[in-house]
Every structure is written in C-alpha cells, then in structure tokens.
Design an enzyme around this catalytic site. Sequence first.
Site, PDB file in Angstrom:
ATOM      1  N   LYS A  85      -7.538  25.522  59.996  1.00 49.17           N
ATOM      2  CA  LYS A  85      -6.841  24.386  59.373  1.00 49.17           C
ATOM      3  C   LYS A  85      -5.590  24.045  60.179  1.00 49.17           C
ATOM      4  O   LYS A  85      -5.029  24.929  60.836  1.00 49.17           O
ATOM      5  CB  LYS A  85      -6.384  24.774  57.955  1.00 49.17           C
ATOM      6  CG  LYS A  85      -7.478  24.795  56.912  1.00 49.17           C
ATOM      7  CD  LYS A  85      -6.901  25.149  55.551  1.00 49.17           C
ATOM      8  CE  LYS A  85      -7.971  25.184  54.474  1.00 49.17           C
ATOM      9  NZ  LYS A  85      -8.602  23.897  54.212  1.00 49.17           N
TER      10      LYS A  85
ATOM     11  N   SER B  82     -12.907  27.464  62.152  1.00 52.15           N
ATOM     12  CA  SER B  82     -12.607  26.024  61.971  1.00 52.15           C
ATOM     13  C   SER B  82     -11.204  25.941  61.369  1.00 52.15           C
ATOM     14  O   SER B  82     -11.007  25.483  60.229  1.00 52.15           O
ATOM     15  CB  SER B  82     -13.625  25.383  61.021  1.00 52.15           C
ATOM     16  OG  SER B  82     -14.945  25.728  61.359  1.00 52.15           O
TER      17      SER B  82
ATOM     18  N   ASP C  78      -5.712  29.503  47.048  1.00 49.82           N
ATOM     19  CA  ASP C  78      -7.145  29.186  47.094  1.00 49.82           C
ATOM     20  C   ASP C  78      -7.964  30.185  46.267  1.00 49.82           C
ATOM     21  O   ASP C  78      -9.189  30.144  46.271  1.00 49.82           O
ATOM     22  CB  ASP C  78      -7.614  29.149  48.559  1.00 49.82           C
ATOM     23  CG  ASP C  78      -8.831  28.256  48.767  1.00 49.82           C
ATOM     24  OD1 ASP C  78      -9.059  27.370  47.920  1.00 49.82           O
ATOM     25  OD2 ASP C  78      -9.557  28.461  49.757  1.00 49.82           O
TER      26      ASP C  78
ATOM     27  N   MET D  20      -1.292  32.605  41.604  1.00 49.57           N
ATOM     28  CA  MET D  20      -1.490  31.540  42.599  1.00 49.57           C
ATOM     29  C   MET D  20      -0.248  31.343  43.464  1.00 49.57           C
ATOM     30  O   MET D  20      -0.350  31.075  44.659  1.00 49.57           O
ATOM     31  CB  MET D  20      -1.839  30.219  41.900  1.00 49.57           C
ATOM     32  CG  MET D  20      -3.219  30.224  41.256  1.00 49.57           C
ATOM     33  SD  MET D  20      -3.476  28.813  40.162  1.00 49.57           S
ATOM     34  CE  MET D  20      -3.698  27.480  41.349  1.00 49.57           C
TER      35      MET D  20
ATOM     36  N   GLU E 197     -15.791  27.516  53.001  1.00 48.51           N
ATOM     37  CA  GLU E 197     -16.130  28.920  52.696  1.00 48.51           C
ATOM     38  C   GLU E 197     -16.314  29.185  51.208  1.00 48.51           C
ATOM     39  O   GLU E 197     -17.025  30.113  50.840  1.00 48.51           O
ATOM     40  CB  GLU E 197     -15.058  29.853  53.276  1.00 48.51           C
ATOM     41  CG  GLU E 197     -13.791  30.045  52.425  1.00 48.51           C
ATOM     42  CD  GLU E 197     -13.002  28.775  52.170  1.00 48.51           C
ATOM     43  OE1 GLU E 197     -13.137  27.824  52.959  1.00 48.51           O
ATOM     44  OE2 GLU E 197     -12.257  28.726  51.180  1.00 48.51           O
TER      45      GLU E 197
ATOM     46  N   ARG F 279     -17.871  27.603  48.852  1.00 51.87           N
ATOM     47  CA  ARG F 279     -19.261  27.469  48.380  1.00 51.87           C
ATOM     48  C   ARG F 279     -20.112  28.649  48.801  1.00 51.87           C
ATOM     49  O   ARG F 279     -21.081  28.994  48.128  1.00 51.87           O
ATOM     50  CB  ARG F 279     -19.836  26.125  48.862  1.00 51.87           C
ATOM     51  CG  ARG F 279     -19.940  25.979  50.341  1.00 51.87           C
ATOM     52  CD  ARG F 279     -20.086  24.531  50.771  1.00 51.87           C
ATOM     53  NE  ARG F 279     -18.815  23.811  50.746  1.00 51.87           N
ATOM     54  CZ  ARG F 279     -18.675  22.515  51.028  1.00 51.87           C
ATOM     55  NH1 ARG F 279     -19.719  21.782  51.380  1.00 51.87           N
ATOM     56  NH2 ARG F 279     -17.501  21.944  50.974  1.00 51.87           N
TER      57      ARG F 279
ATOM     58  N   ARG G  13      -2.566  29.955  49.948  1.00 47.29           N
ATOM     59  CA  ARG G  13      -2.432  31.218  49.199  1.00 47.29           C
ATOM     60  C   ARG G  13      -2.956  31.041  47.776  1.00 47.29           C
ATOM     61  O   ARG G  13      -3.235  32.019  47.085  1.00 47.29           O
ATOM     62  CB  ARG G  13      -0.973  31.680  49.175  1.00 47.29           C
ATOM     63  CG  ARG G  13      -0.033  30.782  48.374  1.00 47.29           C
ATOM     64  CD  ARG G  13       1.401  31.279  48.434  1.00 47.29           C
ATOM     65  NE  ARG G  13       2.305  30.483  47.641  1.00 47.29           N
ATOM     66  CZ  ARG G  13       2.839  29.310  48.012  1.00 47.29           C
ATOM     67  NH1 ARG G  13       2.560  28.818  49.198  1.00 47.29           N
ATOM     68  NH2 ARG G  13       3.657  28.651  47.215  1.00 47.29           N
TER      69      ARG G  13
HETATM   70  N1  BES Z   1      -9.749  25.487  50.019  1.00 51.04           N
HETATM   71  C1  BES Z   1     -10.182  24.312  50.637  1.00 51.04           C
HETATM   72  C2  BES Z   1     -10.095  23.078  49.753  1.00 51.04           C
HETATM   73  C3  BES Z   1      -8.727  22.686  49.298  1.00 51.04           C
HETATM   74  C4  BES Z   1      -8.015  21.730  49.982  1.00 51.04           C
HETATM   75  C5  BES Z   1      -8.191  23.207  48.146  1.00 51.04           C
HETATM   76  C6  BES Z   1      -6.765  21.340  49.531  1.00 51.04           C
HETATM   77  C7  BES Z   1      -6.943  22.814  47.694  1.00 51.04           C
HETATM   78  C8  BES Z   1      -6.233  21.876  48.385  1.00 51.04           C
HETATM   79  C9  BES Z   1     -11.645  24.448  51.068  1.00 51.04           C
HETATM   80  O1  BES Z   1     -12.047  25.721  51.394  1.00 51.04           O
HETATM   81  C10 BES Z   1     -11.831  23.584  52.267  1.00 51.04           C
HETATM   82  O2  BES Z   1     -11.166  23.816  53.226  1.00 51.04           O
HETATM   83  N2  BES Z   1     -12.722  22.609  52.159  1.00 51.04           N
HETATM   84  C11 BES Z   1     -12.954  21.701  53.234  1.00 51.04           C
HETATM   85  C12 BES Z   1     -14.430  21.415  53.244  1.00 51.04           C
HETATM   86  C13 BES Z   1     -14.864  20.633  54.439  1.00 51.04           C
HETATM   87  C14 BES Z   1     -14.733  21.472  55.684  1.00 51.04           C
HETATM   88  C15 BES Z   1     -16.299  20.194  54.242  1.00 51.04           C
HETATM   89  C16 BES Z   1     -12.147  20.441  52.964  1.00 51.04           C
HETATM   90  O3  BES Z   1     -12.005  20.056  51.815  1.00 51.04           O
HETATM   91  O4  BES Z   1     -11.636  19.866  53.905  1.00 51.04           O
HETATM   92 ZN    ZN Z   2     -10.985  27.298  50.456  1.00 56.64          ZN
HETATM   93 ZN    ZN Z   3     -11.669  26.263  53.413  1.00 56.97          ZN
END
Ligand code: BES
Ligand code: ZN
Ligand code: ZN
Length: 520
Positions: free
Chosen positions: A295, A293, A306, A204, A367, A369, A304
């Site tokens: 981040k 979309s 994830d 991780m 992504e 899910r 990294r």
């Molecule tokens: N990998 C992220 C979730 C995450 C956030 C893990 C912080 C560890 C720390 C996930 O893929 C994600 O980006 N989820 C989005 C979903 C949303 C777009 C519905 C989120 O949580 O904002």
């Molecule tokens: Zn993710």
């Molecule tokens: Zn994500």
Amino acid sequence: MTMFLVRTAARTAVRTNSCRSFCVSHTQLSDRKGLVLGVFEKKEEEDEGTLHLTEAAAGFDKSLSGKLSELLKLSGPALKNGKSRVFYGLHKDFPCVAVVGLGKNNAGVCRTENWDTSKENIRQAVSAGCRLLQDLEVSHVEVDSCGDAQSAAEGAVLGLFHYDQLKSKKKTKVTTQLHGSADVVGWEKGIVYAEGQNLARLLMEAPANHITPTAFAKTIEEKLAPHADRVTIHKRPQAWIEEQQMGAFLSVSKGSEEPPVFLELHYNGSPDSKQPPLLLVGKGITFDSGGISLKPSASMDAMRADMGGAATVCASIVTAASLKLPVNIVGLAPLCENMPSGKATKPGDVVKAKNGKTIQVDNTDAEGRLILADALCYGHVFNPRAIVNVATLTGAMDVALGSAAAGVFTNSDWLWEQLHRASVVTGDRVWRMPLFQHYTKQVTDSQLADLNNIGKYSRSGGACTAAAFLREFVKAPHWAHLDIAGVMSNKDEVPYLRKGMSGRPTRTLVEFAAGLAHNG
Ligand code: BES
Ligand code: ZN
Ligand code: ZN
C-alpha cells in the site's frame, strides 16, 4: 443571577432561594460531581422562551424553586439539538450542571434516516454534556435518562471514551450514574452495550505492535474469563491451521514473522445447548501493509484497525455474555498480519482454500477475502442457524457509502430484516448491497485457478466483487457479509464518538443477537 453562569476559578457560591449558604471549596477538586440534564425543543406554535424540561430536569428545577429554568432563559437562546450549556454553583451537590438540547420530543423512528431520531438525539446530547464536564475535570457525573435510560447510558459511555493508554497525560476518568429515573435496567443495558463498542474501539485503535494476533486473542480470553461457565475458547495455533488445510489463510500469514492465531469462541447462552448457534466471523488482519502489493505509505497506519471485523465480532460476544443473552453463538477470528517478505505470497501465486477451491492471488492486498474464505468453510461444521461475517474488506465500500452505514450483502431476506431492525434501534446503520451473478462472473473468470482474488474489471464494483468472492465459500441459506471499511473510523460524523477508530457496528451485532435470542 448571572453570577451562576460565569466560568470562574473561584469555586464558591451562595444559594439564594433556599437561603442556605454552601462553600464548594470544601469539595476536593478531583472528586467534584456533575449533572447532565436535558431540555427539549419548543413546538413551532409555542412562544420563544417556552421550556420543555425532561422529568429529571423539571424535578431538579423544582428543588431549586425554578432557578434552573430562570437561568436557562437568561443565559441565551433556546438550546438547539446537541448543544449544551454549563451552570456553576447552582446546587451544593453538583458544582457543575450541564444542560443539553434534545431536539423535538417524541421524534421517534425516521423512515428516511433509518434510525430512531429520539435515541440518536439523546446519545448525542448526553455525550456532549458528559464531555464538557470531563473537560472541567469533573470525576463523577449523574445523567438524566432523558426518557430513554439505555440511550443516555450509551451516549455517556461512548462519548467519554478516549484512547490515552499510551500517553503520560490522561483525560479525567469519569464515573457515571443514572439521575432521577427508576430505569436502572435500561441504564445498565446501555452501559454494557457501549462498553462492548469501547472494547472494539480499544482493540482497533491500539497500535499493531501492541495488538498482534497473539495479544488480540489473549485480550479476548481475559475479557471472557468472568463468563467461563458459559464460554469455551480455543486459540488455534499455526499447526492446527495447517491440519485444517486452510491454505488461503496461510498464504496471507506467511509473509509475517508474527504467528497467526485462529480464535474460536463458543458462547452457550441458550437453555437448549443443542440449539444451532449464530455464527459470527470477523476479519482479523492486525496490520495490513498490502503485502507484496504494498500500500502507499500515507495513511497506512490506519491499517492497524484492519482487524475491526474480529474486534467487533469478539466484543459483541463479550457483550452477549455480560448480558447473559439466551442464545448460542460461535465466533471465529482468523488473526494474522499481511506483510511483504521473502516468504510472502507473490501476485499470480495460486493457493488452495479449505474447501479445495483454487485461488489465483493477483493482488496480495485483497487478503481479507482469503482469510475469511477458510474461516467460512470451517464455520459450516457448527451447523449454524445464520452466518454473519464482518470485515474491513474494501476501500470501495467507503467510496460507496462512506461512514453512513455498513454495507450488507446477503442471500437471505430474513437475515436482512433482522440486521436492519437492529440497526434502526442502535443508530449504527446498515444498508443492503447487491449479490448479483454479474459480480460472481468477474471473480470466477481466472486464468490459472477456480477463482481470482480480484474482480477482472479491477476497481469497478470492488465491494460487490469481494462479496461475490466470499459467497463462493458459503453453502448456508442465511448468510450476510458486512463490509465495515467505510465505518471503521470516525472524524466527526458520529457526534457521540470522538475522532478515532469507531468500534462500529458492535452495538448492532449485539442488538441483532438479542433479537434472535428473544425470538427463539
Ligand atoms: N483492508 C483493506 C480495505 C480497507 C481500505 C479497509 C480502507 C479500510 C479502509 C483491504 O484489505 C484492501 O486493501 N482491499 C483492496 C482490494 C483491492 C486490492 C481489490 C482495496 O480496497 O483497495
Ligand atoms: Zn485488509
Ligand atoms: Zn489489503
């Protein structure tokens, strides 16, 4: 007397009581030995100054005619839980002795904290003692079992871990050994559990340009090589993923230049080769930029990790194999990057999962899910006795529970009991979360497809809508989804883990698998 306490560069001392002089200068600085010993808190009704040394500490004290207890009293107030103090030149074999506070003796399981306080105290104290000695560049440490050799070993090995593979200047490598206890079995078990978690931490923490999907699969293959008699590995390439019609997984991987890998591990530990396996599925996004979309750039580097679901699942299978657990386990890890490019999935695109369900991808950052949906569909071919998927799935999970516990969404009270029991033992806790139809409605109401990859009320109940989405790909009666986004990294909340990616909840997964193994 106090001269024993002084942190001094002159490494010579005279042992007065037994009248034998010794000169530590003969000992190479680099191979000095250290010792970690425990002391419990006094009971409320007892006098200040009452000492409750552990069995090993009492033995050591006796061999020095009470010198250790004398110095402990002289050197300051009674050691509080997790606090430590170093004594120099006390014993010819151990130039540095760290005494650590263990809190109350026999604290046991705490129903409100949902963990075994004694075990947690031992992990915390031993870890603090070992780290103090590591900072003094002691290269070998003997450790008091403190009454629970497994927890002591876990504290030592977890506490000493530090990711410095890519730095020129490294911390002292410390080897550890049990001191003054016959429970070598417990000690060795603790070492294996903690090394399992450290493997997940390593994967991780490593940068995403080092741990690509291909490199991840290769690392796990190497770790499983010594167990080839019980383990089969398939590193499924893109062509296989296409044949399997994993359209949801491919919709994520296609934005990246790095090829995806679908890692499939079979650990056959049960004497009954036909015994239905435990199926573990881990989210393996080796870097999550969010895709189109995208981040925000602040803290994007943390993505990294994830692949924490894949890392903890695969590390727990490596650990199960090391322990030779009599259970069959299948591990699945869909591995890819989530990147924006001219080929990337766009918000509003509709993709088809392996089970034929169509998904409107309104947010390419949701992504995890998508890749898990296909892995879950595929996993049913193994007729598993239980399915547990593990994923850094939602920021909303971190908002809900923070780093206290992983959220568990499950359709099975039995499975919940098993996971909960395991987490009480390991101290790496889980907490049950809801799988209401309320949330299902929010992901099945899609303008263009059977499902939408985000809940229609956007952020509300984000961890719960993600779980409801995954449920649409599960037919098995015993399934649990662990959202580990909140426990992915550690600042200082878990005292026996340094700052960095946590490798949680590897030990809980191992303990859970061990529970299944022993209950048939
Ligand atoms: N990998 C992220 C979730 C995450 C956030 C893990 C912080 C560890 C720390 C996930 O893929 C994600 O980006 N989820 C989005 C979903 C949303 C777009 C519905 C989120 O949580 O904002
Ligand atoms: Zn993710
Ligand atoms: Zn994500």
